[in-house]
Scaffold this motif. Structure first.
Motif, mmCIF file in Angstrom:
data_model
loop_
_atom_site.group_PDB
_atom_site.id
_atom_site.type_symbol
_atom_site.label_atom_id
_atom_site.label_comp_id
_atom_site.label_asym_id
_atom_site.label_seq_id
_atom_site.Cartn_x
_atom_site.Cartn_y
_atom_site.Cartn_z
ATOM 1 N N SER A 24 0.843 -1.183 0.000
ATOM 2 C CA SER A 24 0.000 0.000 0.000
ATOM 3 C C SER A 24 0.884 1.241 0.000
ATOM 4 N N SER A 25 0.457 2.270 -0.677
ATOM 5 C CA SER A 25 1.248 3.494 -0.793
ATOM 6 C C SER A 25 1.316 4.236 0.532
ATOM 7 N N THR A 26 2.460 4.869 0.800
ATOM 8 C CA THR A 26 2.560 5.703 1.989
ATOM 9 C C THR A 26 1.830 7.011 1.723
ATOM 10 N N ARG A 27 1.472 7.682 2.803
ATOM 11 C CA ARG A 27 0.653 8.900 2.695
ATOM 12 C C ARG A 27 1.322 9.969 1.826
ATOM 13 N N LEU A 30 0.723 9.648 -1.924
ATOM 14 C CA LEU A 30 -0.649 9.793 -2.428
ATOM 15 C C LEU A 30 -0.932 11.238 -2.826
ATOM 16 N N CYS A 32 -2.868 14.778 -2.794
ATOM 17 C CA CYS A 32 -3.420 15.516 -1.639
ATOM 18 C C CYS A 32 -4.893 15.179 -1.374
ATOM 19 N N LEU A 34 -6.316 12.494 -1.446
ATOM 20 C CA LEU A 34 -6.470 11.196 -0.773
ATOM 21 C C LEU A 34 -5.833 11.181 0.618
ATOM 22 N N HIS A 35 -5.393 12.324 1.122
ATOM 23 C CA HIS A 35 -4.776 12.381 2.449
ATOM 24 C C HIS A 35 -5.803 12.328 3.575
#
Length: 139
Positions: A24-27, A30, A32, A34-35
């Motif tokens: 899974s992608s780190t924050r 991603l 903005c 999707l933050h």
């Protein structure tokens, strides 16, 4: 199944499965938009609240004196089938049935307990309290 064997689709499926399992992608990677956390699911909240309320009401019912009185007349193992029976009957009939089981029928013993009549003695034989048991089986 309709897209099986198409290399681009197979690759997209593999990547999607990896994303939900361990990659899974780190924050910070991603976009903005999707933050922010996902919005709460209203039906899940409602179901959780209903479950919590059911447990609370059940605990309050088991702690009440009425529960212990009812348990004497109708053991817990029968409550589920009794509830189904009550809901299948017309309201007037189910009310009478609950009155009879709990001892809250409008007989002199109960009426005396709530201060509506001066004596709890049976109005027919006048020598024993007019309880549900006495009224149905002895008098």
């Amino acid at each position: 199944p309709g897209h099986m064997g198409i290399s681009g689709n197979e690759h997209a499926d593999r990547e999607a499965k990896l994303a939900i399992t361990d990659r899974s992608s780190t924050r910070d990677l991603l976009p903005c938009c999707l933050h922010h956390p996902l919005p709460a699911n209203k039906s899940a909240i409602r179901a959780h609240h209903q479950s919590q309320l059911t447990h609370l009401i059940s605990a309050m019912w088991r702690a009440s004196t009425r529960y212990h009185h009812t348990e004497c007349h109708l053991p817990h193992r029968y409550l589920s089938s009794f509830r189904k029976l009550l809901f299948s009957l017309p309201r007037k009939l189910s009310t009478v049935l609950v009155y009879l089981i709990t001892g809250h029928a409008p007989l002199r013993n109960h009426l005396h307990c709530i201060g509506k009549v001066p004596s709890c003695l049976c109005s027919f034989c006048d020598n024993k309290p007019e309880t549900v048991d006495h009224f149905l089986f002895h008098c």
